[in-house]
Structures are given as C-alpha cells and as structure tokens.
Write an enzyme that holds these catalytic residues in place. Structure first.
Site, PDB file in Angstrom:
ATOM      1  N   GLU A 170      -5.455  -4.727  10.720  1.00 52.90           N
ATOM      2  CA  GLU A 170      -4.354  -3.669  10.871  1.00 52.90           C
ATOM      3  C   GLU A 170      -4.683  -3.085  12.099  1.00 52.90           C
ATOM      4  O   GLU A 170      -5.427  -1.679  12.044  1.00 52.90           O
ATOM      5  CB  GLU A 170      -4.374  -2.690   9.684  1.00 52.90           C
ATOM      6  CG  GLU A 170      -4.035  -3.428   8.341  1.00 52.90           C
ATOM      7  CD  GLU A 170      -3.546  -2.258   7.335  1.00 52.90           C
ATOM      8  OE1 GLU A 170      -2.548  -2.414   6.795  1.00 52.90           O
ATOM      9  OE2 GLU A 170      -4.079  -1.456   7.158  1.00 52.90           O
ATOM     10  N   LYS A 191       0.296   4.434  -0.275  1.00 49.33           N
ATOM     11  CA  LYS A 191      -0.506   5.508   0.319  1.00 49.33           C
ATOM     12  C   LYS A 191      -0.267   6.783  -0.905  1.00 49.33           C
ATOM     13  O   LYS A 191      -0.347   6.682  -1.896  1.00 49.33           O
ATOM     14  CB  LYS A 191       0.161   5.726   1.901  1.00 49.33           C
ATOM     15  CG  LYS A 191      -0.233   4.320   2.543  1.00 49.33           C
ATOM     16  CD  LYS A 191       0.297   4.736   3.872  1.00 49.33           C
ATOM     17  CE  LYS A 191      -0.114   3.225   4.774  1.00 49.33           C
ATOM     18  NZ  LYS A 191       0.086   3.413   6.089  1.00 49.33           N
ATOM     19  N   GLU A 234      -6.967   4.906   7.868  1.00 44.76           N
ATOM     20  CA  GLU A 234      -6.529   6.238   7.332  1.00 44.76           C
ATOM     21  C   GLU A 234      -7.556   7.034   6.725  1.00 44.76           C
ATOM     22  O   GLU A 234      -7.901   7.890   6.838  1.00 44.76           O
ATOM     23  CB  GLU A 234      -5.263   6.448   6.496  1.00 44.76           C
ATOM     24  CG  GLU A 234      -4.215   6.088   7.375  1.00 44.76           C
ATOM     25  CD  GLU A 234      -2.719   5.632   6.681  1.00 44.76           C
ATOM     26  OE1 GLU A 234      -2.773   5.816   5.339  1.00 44.76           O
ATOM     27  OE2 GLU A 234      -1.871   5.079   7.522  1.00 44.76           O
ATOM     28  N   GLY A 262       2.385   2.346  10.798  1.00 43.14           N
ATOM     29  CA  GLY A 262       3.450   3.583  10.824  1.00 43.14           C
ATOM     30  C   GLY A 262       4.058   4.143  11.883  1.00 43.14           C
ATOM     31  O   GLY A 262       4.717   5.080  11.983  1.00 43.14           O
ATOM     32  N   ASN A 321       1.060  -1.187  -0.137  1.00 43.01           N
ATOM     33  CA  ASN A 321       0.052  -0.041  -0.113  1.00 43.01           C
ATOM     34  C   ASN A 321       0.927   1.239  -0.070  1.00 43.01           C
ATOM     35  O   ASN A 321       1.496   1.367   0.922  1.00 43.01           O
ATOM     36  CB  ASN A 321      -0.941   0.133   1.385  1.00 43.01           C
ATOM     37  CG  ASN A 321      -1.749   1.451   1.586  1.00 43.01           C
ATOM     38  OD1 ASN A 321      -1.760   1.996   0.693  1.00 43.01           O
ATOM     39  ND2 ASN A 321      -2.291   1.462   2.746  1.00 43.01           N
ATOM     40  N   HIS A 355      -9.295   1.268   4.626  1.00 42.41           N
ATOM     41  CA  HIS A 355      -8.192   1.607   5.444  1.00 42.41           C
ATOM     42  C   HIS A 355      -8.656   2.637   6.549  1.00 42.41           C
ATOM     43  O   HIS A 355      -9.328   3.284   6.391  1.00 42.41           O
ATOM     44  CB  HIS A 355      -7.314   1.913   4.553  1.00 42.41           C
ATOM     45  CG  HIS A 355      -5.770   2.104   5.067  1.00 42.41           C
ATOM     46  ND1 HIS A 355      -5.491   2.901   5.763  1.00 42.41           N
ATOM     47  CD2 HIS A 355      -4.824   1.321   5.079  1.00 42.41           C
ATOM     48  CE1 HIS A 355      -4.101   2.629   6.383  1.00 42.41           C
ATOM     49  NE2 HIS A 355      -3.739   1.350   5.669  1.00 42.41           N
ATOM     50  N   SER A 390       3.197  -1.841  10.318  1.00 36.81           N
ATOM     51  CA  SER A 390       4.692  -2.107  10.723  1.00 36.81           C
ATOM     52  C   SER A 390       5.168  -3.299  10.328  1.00 36.81           C
ATOM     53  O   SER A 390       6.355  -3.776  11.314  1.00 36.81           O
ATOM     54  CB  SER A 390       5.055  -1.683  12.224  1.00 36.81           C
ATOM     55  OG  SER A 390       4.786  -0.220  12.392  1.00 36.81           O
TER      56      SER A 390
HETATM   57  P1  PGA Z   1       2.821   0.355   7.718  1.00 35.16           P
HETATM   58  O1  PGA Z   1       1.384   0.619   7.064  1.00 35.16           O
HETATM   59  O2  PGA Z   1       3.408  -0.878   7.132  1.00 35.16           O
HETATM   60  O3  PGA Z   1       3.399   1.441   7.224  1.00 35.16           O
HETATM   61  O4  PGA Z   1       2.481   0.476   9.240  1.00 35.16           O
HETATM   62  C1  PGA Z   1       0.537  -0.551   6.881  1.00 35.16           C
HETATM   63  C2  PGA Z   1      -0.829  -0.082   6.136  1.00 35.16           C
HETATM   64  O5  PGA Z   1      -1.109   1.042   6.521  1.00 35.16           O
HETATM   65  O6  PGA Z   1      -1.281  -0.736   5.383  1.00 35.16           O
END
Ligand code: PGA
Length: 253
Positions: free
Chosen positions: A169, A13, A99, A175, A11, A97, A215
């Site tokens: 998640e 982003k 976010e 992140g 992903n 997601h 992460s």
């Molecule tokens: P990350 O993001 O691996 O940077 O923690 C995962 C995601 O949001 O899908």
C-alpha cells in the site's frame, strides 16, 4: 504463473457503529452468495466484530481485525490480543497498516512481534508495507519496502508464511484518490515476490498472495488485479459501500 486465488479484504478503519456494520456486512454477504472465485474478508472496528461475525457466520467471508498486540495478555491499556480476537471469531488480522505506523508509532519490530502473536494463535495475517510520497520521489521505494518485508518476516518459516498475505500500500495512494498505475504497482509486487523467494523459497513465495491497496475503486480494480503479481486488494474507502466493494471483489475473479 502460480495458481493463487485472489483475495480482497475490506478495511473499514474507524467507521461504522455495530448496527451500521451489521447492515454493511449483511449486504456484502447477500451480494456475494454463490460467489466463490475470490476470498473475501471484512475488517471492522473491534466493537463491531461481534455484529459482523453474526452476519458472516456460515459463509466463506472471513472476519478480520485491524490490529492485534503480540502478547497474550497483560498491562497494555487499549490493546487486544490474538486469543481475544480468536475467541470472538476472528480468523485474520491486518498488521502494520501505514496509519498505525504513521499515527501510532508502530515500528517494524512491533509489526514482527504482533505477527508472532497472531501466527502463534493460528490466525492469518495481512501485513502491510509501502513507501511515502517523499520516499518514492527520492527513489528509495524498494529500499523502504524491502526493509519492511525483511523486518516483518525475518525468522519465520515457509510453513508459517502459508497463512500470511502481504499488502503493498503506497502511503501516497491511501485515501487520496491517487492510485499507483498497474505498472508501478506490479513493479513493487514483483520486487516483493522476489524477496519472498529469497527468504522462503520459490514454492512458498509463489503460493503467497500480495494484495494492492490505495484508492482501489470499481473502475480501476480489474486492471490492477490482472497484473501477474497482484492477487487482489486491501480496500479502505470503497469497502464502506456494498455495491462498490462487491464490484471490486468481482473484479478479482
Ligand atoms: P483506501 O485505503 O482504499 O481508502 O485508499 C486503503 C487502505 O488503507 O487499506
């Protein structure tokens, strides 16, 4: 245990220009030539779909989008629809997601409507669920995740769910460099699998893949992915570096 092929999706982003995206995708494709032990998808920003589509064409790497509106067309400024994504070669779409939920007000009902649009077009989906740190501390992780799963999938058939992947998640792990321990993640994955069994029956649930996200890095992927109900991952930060992403994909094998 069911024989599920692991599935790792990147992903990206809001990162990469089309030129950067093409380079990253070409690097992934080259490094994964002759590697078929794990399904792989790359999900760049909309404006990079064409460039990444060119890079993955003729390979087994899937082209994915990061969101999609539920309607086919209409007065929805800033949105794109499933037929539009399909027309540029997208075969899979990330939905719900955290976010999108946190910063753009997407609701469970919205995720459900978007999933309807995606499945109607014959596209696959990766539907994200997960609790915040506060919710985990309040001990309501399963209530929250259970509600998200029910709301997203309510009313779909077992046959429709064959093209759906769930991504667990935990919001506090995205992140942040904090990863759920393999045991913490497995516990929620097993819970989600149990819900899918209730909703769609044991065969459909056993065939569905549940990715872990938050992460995931080359040094923790193998242990996470070796848990019985973790079938690969949804990768943010580490998907922006060819070596890291490829190492994570290979950890899924
Ligand atoms: P990350 O993001 O691996 O940077 O923690 C995962 C995601 O949001 O899908």
């Amino acid at each position: 245990m069911a024989d599920r092929k692991p599935y790792v999706a990147g992903n990206w982003k809001m990162h990469t220009t089309p030129a950067e995206a093409a380079k990253l995708a070409q690097g992934v494709v080259k490094a994964l030539e002759c590697f078929a032990a794990c399904d792989v998808a790359l999900c760049p920003p909309y404006v990079c779909l064409a460039a990444v589509g060119d890079a993955v064409r003729g390979t087994s790497v899937k082209l994915g989008a990061q969101n999609c509106h539920g309607e086919i067309q209409g007065a929805f400024t800033g949105e794109v629809s499933a037929p539009m994504l399909k027309a540029v070669g997208v075969t899979t779409v990330i939905l719900g997601h955290s976010e999108r939920r946190q910063f753009f007000g997407e609701t469970d009902a919205g995720v459900h409507a978007r999933l309807k649009g995606v499945l109607a077009e014959g596209l696959e989906a990766i539907v994200c669920v997960g609790e915040t740190l506060e919710q985990r501390q309040q001990n309501i992780t399963k209530d929250v995740v259970g509600h998200q799963v029910r709301a997203a999938f309510n009313g779909f058939t077992a046959a429709q769910m064959a093209t759906v992947t769930v991504a667990y998640e935990p919001v506090w792990a995205i992140g942040t460099g904090l990863t759920a321990s393999p045991a913490q993640a497995q516990e929620v994955h097993a819970f989600i699998r149990g819900m899918l069994i209730q909703q769609f029956g044991p065969d459909a649930a056993a065939a569905m893949r549940i990715q872990y996200g938050g992460s995931v890095k080359p040094n923790n992927a193998k242990e996470l992915f070796s848990q019985p109900d973790i079938d690969g991952g949804l990768i943010g930060g580490a998907s922006l570096k060819v070596e890291d992403f490829v190492a994570i994909v290979k950890a899924g094998a």
